[in-house]
Design an enzyme around this catalytic site. Structure first.
Site, mmCIF file in Angstrom:
data_model
loop_
_atom_site.group_PDB
_atom_site.id
_atom_site.type_symbol
_atom_site.label_atom_id
_atom_site.label_comp_id
_atom_site.label_asym_id
_atom_site.label_seq_id
_atom_site.Cartn_x
_atom_site.Cartn_y
_atom_site.Cartn_z
ATOM 1 N N LYS A 91 -22.028 -9.837 -56.668
ATOM 2 C CA LYS A 91 -23.065 -10.724 -56.126
ATOM 3 C C LYS A 91 -24.370 -10.526 -56.884
ATOM 4 C CE LYS A 91 -21.171 -9.736 -51.648
ATOM 5 N NZ LYS A 91 -21.185 -8.293 -51.311
ATOM 6 N N LYS A 99 -27.897 0.819 -59.196
ATOM 7 C CA LYS A 99 -28.691 -0.208 -58.520
ATOM 8 C C LYS A 99 -30.142 -0.192 -58.991
ATOM 9 C CE LYS A 99 -25.726 -0.741 -54.533
ATOM 10 N NZ LYS A 99 -25.449 -0.335 -53.145
ATOM 11 N N LYS A 102 -18.061 -6.892 -64.530
ATOM 12 C CA LYS A 102 -17.541 -6.786 -63.163
ATOM 13 C C LYS A 102 -18.103 -7.943 -62.318
ATOM 14 C CE LYS A 102 -18.801 -4.435 -59.104
ATOM 15 N NZ LYS A 102 -18.623 -3.875 -57.939
HETATM 16 P P1 ADP Z 1 -20.917 -6.799 -54.906
HETATM 17 O O1 ADP Z 1 -20.850 -6.000 -56.170
HETATM 18 O O2 ADP Z 1 -20.515 -8.195 -55.123
HETATM 19 O O3 ADP Z 1 -22.272 -6.678 -54.209
HETATM 20 P P2 ADP Z 1 -20.022 -5.023 -52.872
HETATM 21 O O4 ADP Z 1 -20.636 -3.865 -53.585
HETATM 22 O O5 ADP Z 1 -20.656 -5.536 -51.632
HETATM 23 O O6 ADP Z 1 -19.851 -6.213 -53.913
HETATM 24 O O7 ADP Z 1 -18.505 -4.665 -52.584
HETATM 25 C C1 ADP Z 1 -17.767 -4.986 -51.437
HETATM 26 C C2 ADP Z 1 -16.359 -4.484 -51.616
HETATM 27 O O8 ADP Z 1 -15.691 -5.267 -52.635
HETATM 28 C C3 ADP Z 1 -16.276 -3.040 -52.096
HETATM 29 O O9 ADP Z 1 -15.189 -2.385 -51.475
HETATM 30 C C4 ADP Z 1 -16.069 -3.159 -53.583
HETATM 31 O O10 ADP Z 1 -15.389 -2.073 -54.114
HETATM 32 C C5 ADP Z 1 -15.258 -4.438 -53.700
HETATM 33 N N1 ADP Z 1 -15.575 -5.141 -54.950
HETATM 34 C C6 ADP Z 1 -16.754 -5.706 -55.286
HETATM 35 N N2 ADP Z 1 -16.706 -6.287 -56.499
HETATM 36 C C7 ADP Z 1 -15.466 -6.063 -56.961
HETATM 37 C C8 ADP Z 1 -14.793 -6.389 -58.182
HETATM 38 N N3 ADP Z 1 -15.384 -7.087 -59.141
HETATM 39 N N4 ADP Z 1 -13.508 -5.988 -58.341
HETATM 40 C C9 ADP Z 1 -12.896 -5.291 -57.349
HETATM 41 N N5 ADP Z 1 -13.467 -4.950 -56.182
HETATM 42 C C10 ADP Z 1 -14.735 -5.317 -55.978
#
Ligand code: ADP
Ligand code: TRP
Length: 320
Positions: free
Chosen positions: A192, A110, A189
């Site tokens: 957001k 991050k 990946k």
């Molecule tokens: P982001 O990366 O969009 O901010 P978060 O970190 O808030 O997402 O993740 C929320 C949940 O969704 C977590 O359990 C995370 O492992 C899952 N997740 C987020 N992005 C992915 C992805 N590209 N593929 C699979 N799982 C994901």
């Protein structure tokens, strides 16, 4: 079994969140005691504007409700409505070695992405441990990128139990490896924070547009293509039936089908997949009073459990 998970309202939820986490949350609620929450304290670590935090929080709640969260059976609330976790966070911090947090890759990731390296971002896994331990959770379903945080939680619970006597249940993670990482429209990946998402409830037109602009390699239409190296195919795997997938696997390997055709199919299937939930999502949008009531009721149910565990932990450390 008690199953617990949280999701950050740091933006609109996308199909990576759905296939990596939300779908499992919803499946697990049938046979378990589900505890799911909107992790707004955690979302603060990325420095959102207050109006965005408010808006995303409600949007996440509406997405879960539209996708099938069972409000009778499952406890669903907003993290900051049960502030007991922040007190437990402090008690846990007192047994958490710095080295444990220094090894966490999500902090480094991050900061590398440009978030400011503040204390909350560093201590993020301790708050997550408090979330998990305060509800005596048995299982924590999360995407693969969160596995380390569950291990840290187990370590912290172990340190606490060793120091102050058996207080916490040691939880297990629950990861569906087959959908470990959902790629975004740019092939990284989906996240957001990378501006590469397809939102679960984004307007259909915009889903089509984004899919048609997905990054692919420059293999010509006639040439055979490797489905395992294609982002479009990776998303097809999530929404196509077995027979459709077989058909598209053959089309790729044979050559003669362009990525454009695969994208059209993908857009169609994605829209179809989430269609049954769209109407419910639109109804919720018009009834925010109901959404807020669900969250308030959930917070009350969650608080009843959290306050007991917190009292147990306070007693264990000598704060009773
Ligand atoms: P982001 O990366 O969009 O901010 P978060 O970190 O808030 O997402 O993740 C929320 C949940 O969704 C977590 O359990 C995370 O492992 C899952 N997740 C987020 N992005 C992915 C992805 N590209 N593929 C699979 N799982 C994901
Ligand atoms: N850190 C999790 C994520 O980014 C969200 C979260 C906060 C969480 N507290 C939790 C997940 C407790 C599981 C259990 O996805």
């Amino acid at each position: 079994m008690r199953v617990l998970s949280g999701i950050q309202p740091s933006g609109r939820l996308h199909i990576g969140n759905y296939f990596g986490a939300i779908r499992q949350h919803l499946q697990l609620q049938a046979e378990n005691e589900g505890f799911y929450f909107v992790a707004d304290y955690h979302a603060m670590t990325s420095g959102p504007k207050p109006e965005d935090l408010r808006q995303y929080k409600l949007a996440v709640a509406m997405d879960y409700l539209a996708l099938g969260l069972d409000t009778e059976k499952t406890v669903f609330w907003c993290q900051s409505d049960v502030p007991e976790v922040t007190e437990l966070f402090w008690l846990l911090s007192c047994v958490t070695p710095m080295g444990l947090l220094q090894r966490c890759v999500s902090y480094k990731d991050k900061v590398a992405q440009g978030l400011s390296a503040n204390h909350a971002l560093f201590a993020y896994p301790v708050l997550q441990a408090a979330d998990i331990l305060i509800f005596d959770s048995d299982i924590v379903p999360v995407g693969a990128d969160q596995k380390q945080h569950i291990e840290v939680t187990r370590d912290i619970a172990g340190y606490f139990n060793n120091t102050f006597g058996e207080t916490f249940v040691i939880p297990k993670d629950h990861i569906v490896e087959s959908v470990a990482v959902v790629p975004g429209v740019d092939g990284q990946k989906m996240s957001k924070s990378y501006n590469n998402t397809i939102e679960i409830f984004e307007p259909e037109k915009s889903v089509k547009k984004k899919v048609m602009r997905m990054v692919t390699d420059s293999t010509p239409v006639e040439a055979p293509k490797d489905p395992d190296k294609c982002n479009v195919f990776a998303l097809l795997r999530l929404v196509a039936s077995e027979s459709e997938l077989k058909e598209w696997d053959q089309k790729y390997r044979k050559g003669g089908t362009g990525y454009g055709d695969a994208k059209k199919k993908l857009a169609e299937l994605l829209i179809e997949y989430f269609k049954p939930y769209r109407q419910k999502r639109e109804e919720l949008e018009k009834d925010l009073g109901y959404v807020n009531k669900v969250l308030k009721d959930g917070a009350q149910r969650a608080k009843a459990v959290a306050s007991k565990t917190l009292a147990r932990a306070r007693k264990a450390v000598g704060l009773d």
